[in-house]
Design a protein around this motif. Structure first.
Motif, mmCIF file in Angstrom:
data_model
loop_
_atom_site.group_PDB
_atom_site.id
_atom_site.type_symbol
_atom_site.label_atom_id
_atom_site.label_comp_id
_atom_site.label_asym_id
_atom_site.label_seq_id
_atom_site.Cartn_x
_atom_site.Cartn_y
_atom_site.Cartn_z
ATOM 1 N N TYR A 1 49.490 26.972 -10.621
ATOM 2 C CA TYR A 1 50.793 26.408 -11.048
ATOM 3 C C TYR A 1 51.876 27.526 -10.726
ATOM 4 O O TYR A 1 51.823 28.706 -11.095
ATOM 5 C CB TYR A 1 50.709 26.279 -12.666
ATOM 6 N N LYS B 1 57.612 25.269 -7.826
ATOM 7 C CA LYS B 1 57.423 24.159 -7.002
ATOM 8 C C LYS B 1 56.721 22.994 -7.504
ATOM 9 O O LYS B 1 56.745 21.990 -6.900
ATOM 10 C CB LYS B 1 56.498 25.098 -5.713
ATOM 11 N N ASP B 2 55.501 23.509 -8.254
ATOM 12 C CA ASP B 2 54.733 22.286 -8.578
ATOM 13 C C ASP B 2 55.109 21.399 -9.919
ATOM 14 O O ASP B 2 55.948 22.044 -11.012
ATOM 15 C CB ASP B 2 53.317 22.974 -9.052
ATOM 16 N N ASP B 3 54.984 20.089 -9.714
ATOM 17 C CA ASP B 3 55.212 19.194 -10.966
ATOM 18 C C ASP B 3 54.311 19.430 -12.081
ATOM 19 O O ASP B 3 54.835 19.255 -13.435
ATOM 20 C CB ASP B 3 55.186 17.804 -10.604
ATOM 21 N N SER B 4 53.405 19.728 -11.863
ATOM 22 C CA SER B 4 52.178 20.103 -12.944
ATOM 23 C C SER B 4 51.169 21.027 -12.657
ATOM 24 O O SER B 4 50.986 21.172 -11.443
ATOM 25 C CB SER B 4 51.545 18.683 -13.407
ATOM 26 N N SER C 1 47.178 22.448 -11.941
ATOM 27 C CA SER C 1 46.030 21.856 -11.372
ATOM 28 C C SER C 1 44.936 22.887 -11.270
ATOM 29 O O SER C 1 45.300 24.046 -11.345
ATOM 30 C CB SER C 1 46.238 21.138 -10.033
#
Ligand code: SF4
Ligand code: SF4
Ligand code: FES
Length: 221
Positions: A12, A16-19, A21
């Protein structure tokens, strides 16, 4: 013939990341490989952007603390196994991947004056009780926070196991001049009295027995 293992790792990047993983990595395995060795392999050979912390590689600095299958562990002192799920310490905000925000917790040490103030009359040879010596082996890894259901990051009403260990260390220190029992009380240690889910330290510190009980026994309420 070399063997491989597959492990899942939390990834994460809040920038940059929405959620978050979980990604699966298949890496070469040798007997007695550690989790830290696997993380270093992934960073060096698969994804240089993968973030995690480590320092001493020998259970001293506390920087490599993370969670394996939901339980806090020291990456440098945990053998790698097929199918492990490796994530960050769950009670602390993620900065990136397995690297969590440790700084805020160490600000608390300053905020609550959890250190010995230097004074001229401080004794030169420090003789502390056994409990104090045992607590001094705390590596400041912050893993114990993951094992306390009451602790919530940023909630100033409850200090949590790490601050209680620090307070007990200071209370046992002959140079201490502050009332650490009062501080423990203000940080909510009375909630630990009825706790059924005692906090755990992967470094072998008896947090409840050596730190919390000794602060509770002398509490001010
Ligand atoms: S008490 Fe144990 S788990 Fe908590 S910070 Fe110290 S070494 Fe880490
Ligand atoms: S005794 Fe229970 S409430 Fe107190 S710090 Fe440990 S886990 Fe948290
Ligand atoms: S790298 Fe220092 S405790 Fe693991």
């Amino acid at each position: 013939m070399p063997r491989n293992v597959s492990i899942e790792i939390f990834r994460y990047d809040p920038q940059k990341d929405d959620s978050p993983s979980w990604r699966t990595y298949t890496i070469p395995y040798e007997e007695k490989n550690t989790v830290l060795g696997a993380l270093i392999y992934i960073q060096e050979n698969i994804d240089p952007s993968f973030a995690f912390r480590y320092g001493c590689r020998y259970k001293r600095c506390g920087l490599c603390a993370l969670e394996v299958d939901g339980k806090p562990r020291m990456a440098c002192h945990t053998y790698l196994q097929e199918g492990m799920r490796i994530g960050p310490l769950s009670k602390l905000p993620v900065i990136r991947d397995l690297a969590v925000d440790r700084k805020s917790i160490f600000h608390d040490l300053k905020k609550y004056s959890l250190y010995i103030e230097k004074k001229e009359e401080n004794v030169e040879i420090i003789v502390e009780p056994e409990q104090g010596a045992r607590l001094r082996s705390c590596a400041e890894c912050l893993s114990c926070l993951s094992t306390c259901s009451r602790y919530n990051f940023g909630n100033g009403n409850f200090g949590g196991p790490f601050l209680f260990v620090k307070l007990a260390q200071l209370q046992f220190d002959p140079r201490n001049s502050k009332n650490r029992f009062e501080q423990a009380h203000a940080l909510g240690i009375m909630h630990c009295r009825d706790c059924k889910n005692k906090c755990f330290c992967p470094n072998g510190i008896n947090i409840y027995g050596d730190a919390i009980c000794s602060l509770l026994e002398n509490n001010v309420d």
